[in-house]
Design a protein around this motif. Structure first.
Motif, PDB file in Angstrom:
ATOM      1  N   ASP A 123      -1.497   2.283   3.805  1.00  0.00           N
ATOM      2  CA  ASP A 123      -1.405   1.786   2.440  1.00  0.00           C
ATOM      3  C   ASP A 123      -0.754   0.404   2.463  1.00  0.00           C
ATOM      4  N   VAL A 177      -1.289   5.692  -6.168  1.00  0.00           N
ATOM      5  CA  VAL A 177      -0.262   5.311  -5.205  1.00  0.00           C
ATOM      6  C   VAL A 177       0.318   3.980  -5.665  1.00  0.00           C
ATOM      7  N   ASP A 190       5.763   3.555  -3.913  1.00  0.00           N
ATOM      8  CA  ASP A 190       5.518   4.654  -2.977  1.00  0.00           C
ATOM      9  C   ASP A 190       5.341   4.123  -1.557  1.00  0.00           C
TER      10      ASP A 190
END
Length: 369
Positions: free
Chosen positions: A90, A47, A51
């Motif tokens: 994230d 990731v 992203d």
């Protein structure tokens, strides 16, 4: 139908059901293993920062070793810039050690995004927002030095003339304290050609401002009651339009704070205008300049975002406000990371709005890379 035929039919149905279930199981297994390379081991997809927040076409990334990697789409560097997940979201991680190669003329390391376009305050209609949490500030440093144990997480920077900074957003926390302070700085755009007399004026958001320091190298002031802890989320919004900078700071459980600053008309044009805070911090070390009447008018400005570590290994005898005397292990990054001598900031969301009048900022990078 006789008993024998009923038994055969039942057997047929059971076998058929088992085959169907196995077929579904195998199909799911094939789907679950779609990220394998024939080894039976699952390949974990990286990731990237782009992203998490897809806005990297608007920035160049400076790393904590002083290098400019350009646009950071599909890029990571495990020492300075990568992603992580805290179990809920994230995040993009920015890390910068206390000591190492720096970018431009700065004394401090940074892992930071710098905007690829510049805009002019008088005609600006530009905005930067971010939600972040500071995870670490330097474990060492002289407590009497105002910049010690601090990191800058957002900026407006001039690309022209003295390349001064009309905005720096700080987080600072002393060792042993649970809560730190968030504050912002305005740096004067010094009149004349000599920029050595420039100074900052600090305004508290939550906790204290820049001027609250220790009484000696290892004695710390009282912990702020309304401060922000490491790992606690907060957000900022910077808007510049028609020469006026508007700031908004928010954090759950804390009062929302707003501020306004004129970037094209100075309030510091005479010695009598120098505020008391500056008289205390900067005037004693010869930084007692005045500002251009029209401040940052006519200078291209741009946003920065990331971890600009304010703690360094230089002796406080050089400058008691900016030289921290912290541990750098001779620039050994692994050693600094192992004993807490670095800054680390995580960003969850961010956005940028660029006005139609913005132009290329390539000249700044040409001068400083």
């Amino acid at each position: 139908m006789n008993k024998k035929n009923i038994t055969s039919l039942a057997t047929f149905l059971v076998v058929g059901l088992i085959l169907i279930l196995n077929s579904c199981k195998n199909e799911n297994k094939e789907k679950n293993n779609s990220n394998t390379l024939g080894t039976g081991k699952e390949v974990v997809k990286t990731v990237y920062a782009s992203d998490v927040i897809p806005f990297f076409d608007d920035w160049k990334l400076i790393l904590g070793d002083g290098s400019n990697v350009g646009h950071a789409n599909n890029f990571e560097n495990k020492d300075f810039f990568y992603t992580t997940n805290d179990g809920n979201s994230d995040w993009i991680v920015f890390k910068a050690p206390n000591g190492g190669d720096t970018h431009g003329t700065s004394n401090n390391t940074r892992t930071e995004l710098a905007q690829v376009k510049k805009w002019y305050p008088k005609t600006a209609n530009d905005k930067l927002t971010a939600t972040l949490k500071v995870m670490n500030v330097s474990a060492t440093g002289d407590a009497r030095v105002a910049a010690t144990h601090a990191v800058v997480v957002g900026q407006i920077h001039s690309a022209d003339a003295h390349e001064n900074e009309p905005l720096k957003i700080f987080y600072k926390k002393f060792p042993g304290h649970t809560k730190g302070s968030v504050f912002w700085h305005y740096e004067i755009n010094t009149a004349g050609d000599d920029n050595s007399k420039r100074w900052d004026y600090s305004t508290a958001v939550w906790g204290n401002d820049f001027s609250v320091v220790g009484t000696n190298a290892n004695t710390y002031p009282e912990e702020p009651k309304d401060g922000i802890a490491l790992g606690e989320e907060f957000s900022y919004k910077i808007e510049v339009a028609d020469g006026i900078m508007n700031l908004t700071f928010t954090s759950k459980g804390h009062e929302t704070k707003t501020f306004t600053k004129n970037l094209i008309e100075s309030e510091y044009t005479t010695t009598a205008d120098i505020p008391g805070q500056t008289q205390k911090l900067f005037v004693p070390i010869g930084q007692d300049g005045v500002e251009r009447k029209n401040a940052y008018t006519g200078e291209g400005c741009f946003f920065k975002l990331g971890a600009y570590n304010q703690t360094n290994g230089k002796s406080p005898d050089v400058n008691k406000n900016w030289c921290s005397g912290a541990e750098t292990h001779g620039g050994d990054i692994k050693k600094q990371y192992s004993d807490g001598n670095y800054a680390e900031v995580w960003f969850k969301t961010a956005s940028i709005t660029v006005s139609d009048d913005a132009v290329s900022n390539e000249g700044y990078f040409t001068k400083n890379d």
